[in-house]
Design a protein around this motif. Structure first.
Motif, PDB file in Angstrom:
ATOM      1  N   TYR A 160      -5.125  -2.697   1.293  1.00 17.69           N
ATOM      2  CA  TYR A 160      -5.439  -2.765  -0.137  1.00 17.69           C
ATOM      3  C   TYR A 160      -6.392  -1.640  -0.527  1.00 17.69           C
ATOM      4  CZ  TYR A 160      -7.509  -4.047  -4.551  1.00 17.69           C
ATOM      5  OH  TYR A 160      -7.975  -4.006  -5.831  1.00 17.69           O
TER       6      TYR A 160
ATOM      7  N   ALA B 252      -4.780   1.885  -0.675  1.00 22.77           N
ATOM      8  CA  ALA B 252      -4.011   2.093  -1.903  1.00 22.77           C
ATOM      9  C   ALA B 252      -4.929   2.202  -3.120  1.00 22.77           C
ATOM     10  CB  ALA B 252      -3.011   0.963  -2.096  1.00 22.77           C
ATOM     11  N   HIS B 253      -5.938   1.353  -3.178  1.00 18.76           N
ATOM     12  CA  HIS B 253      -6.839   1.323  -4.324  1.00 18.76           C
ATOM     13  C   HIS B 253      -7.650   2.619  -4.440  1.00 18.76           C
ATOM     14  CE1 HIS B 253      -9.436  -0.284  -7.422  1.00 18.76           C
ATOM     15  NE2 HIS B 253     -10.481   0.051  -6.693  1.00 18.76           N
TER      16      HIS B 253
ATOM     17  N   TYR C  75      -6.843   5.648  -3.122  1.00 18.03           N
ATOM     18  CA  TYR C  75      -6.056   6.888  -3.052  1.00 18.03           C
ATOM     19  C   TYR C  75      -6.205   7.667  -4.351  1.00 18.03           C
ATOM     20  CZ  TYR C  75      -1.979   9.946  -2.454  1.00 18.03           C
ATOM     21  OH  TYR C  75      -1.140  11.038  -2.349  1.00 18.03           O
TER      22      TYR C  75
ATOM     23  N   ALA D 176       0.836  -1.202   0.000  1.00 13.16           N
ATOM     24  CA  ALA D 176       0.000   0.000   0.000  1.00 13.16           C
ATOM     25  C   ALA D 176       0.871   1.251   0.000  1.00 13.16           C
ATOM     26  CB  ALA D 176      -0.930  -0.005   1.207  1.00 13.16           C
ATOM     27  N   GLU D 177       1.910   1.264   0.819  1.00 13.51           N
ATOM     28  CA  GLU D 177       2.818   2.409   0.866  1.00 13.51           C
ATOM     29  C   GLU D 177       3.481   2.631  -0.489  1.00 13.51           C
ATOM     30  OE1 GLU D 177       4.292   2.481   5.501  1.00 13.51           O
ATOM     31  OE2 GLU D 177       5.157   0.968   4.168  1.00 13.51           O
ATOM     32  N   ASP D 178       3.880   1.560  -1.139  1.00 13.56           N
ATOM     33  CA  ASP D 178       4.505   1.676  -2.463  1.00 13.56           C
ATOM     34  C   ASP D 178       3.544   2.286  -3.471  1.00 13.56           C
ATOM     35  OD1 ASP D 178       6.873   0.616  -1.495  1.00 13.56           O
ATOM     36  OD2 ASP D 178       6.520  -1.390  -2.333  1.00 13.56           O
ATOM     37  N   LYS D 179       2.286   1.849  -3.441  1.00 13.10           N
ATOM     38  CA  LYS D 179       1.308   2.354  -4.404  1.00 13.10           C
ATOM     39  C   LYS D 179       0.943   3.816  -4.115  1.00 13.10           C
ATOM     40  CE  LYS D 179      -2.766   1.287  -6.967  1.00 13.10           C
ATOM     41  NZ  LYS D 179      -3.754   0.340  -7.341  1.00 13.10           N
ATOM     42  N   ILE D 180       0.851   4.164  -2.836  1.00  8.54           N
ATOM     43  CA  ILE D 180       0.529   5.531  -2.441  1.00  8.54           C
ATOM     44  C   ILE D 180       1.717   6.461  -2.692  1.00  8.54           C
ATOM     45  CG2 ILE D 180      -0.011   6.989  -0.437  1.00  8.54           C
ATOM     46  CD1 ILE D 180      -1.517   4.443   0.659  1.00  8.54           C
TER      47      ILE D 180
END
Length: 141
Positions: A63, A66-67, A69, A18-22
């Motif tokens: 999840y 991140a989805h 955001y 999640a941190e990577d995607k955000i």
């Protein structure tokens, strides 16, 4: 704050993804709480909004964080914040960067019409400071 865990703890790999995607690390102690509790349901908790119409229902799992955001209603939230909840009329958010990183805010979706925001515009004007950190938020609400 009374809540019911949905699925319980989450693996650190979910939080890291999640941190990577955000594109930002999640502030402590929220990150630790998320690892221990995952997503939770809250008993229709009224939020202190300018118009009094905000209701908190859930805190999202990694999840979903991140989805969602910068998607849907969350496009009204400035990118320095992350919506961490679901509900009606707005979202509880955590500040990701800046001098008050980790502070908790309410994003009031209901005032976006007054501000004349388009679907893809964001504004600091919808953000209301609630507490300086996650633990104080949990103790206060």
């Amino acid at each position: 704050m009374d809540f019911v865990e949905i699925d319980g703890p989450v693996p650190e790999s979910d939080v890291i993804a999640a941190e990577d995607k955000i594109g930002h690390p999640l502030p402590e102690p929220y990150r630790t709480w998320l690892l221990h509790h995952g997503g939770v349901q809250v008993d229709d908790m009224a939020m202190p909004t300018p118009d009094g119409n905000g209701v908190l229902l859930t805190f999202d799992r990694p999840y979903d964080l991140a989805h969602l955001y910068r998607r849907g209603f969350n496009t009204w939230i400035p990118p320095e914040y992350l919506a961490i909840s679901g509900g009606a009329g707005g979202a509880v958010c955590i500040r990701l960067v800046g001098p008050d990183t980790g502070a908790i805010y309410w994003a009031d979706y209901d005032i976006t019409l007054e501000l004349g925001l388009d679907e893809d515009e964001y504004s600091e004007d919808i953000m209301t400071h609630l507490t300086d950190d996650w633990n104080t938020f949990l103790d206060t609400y």
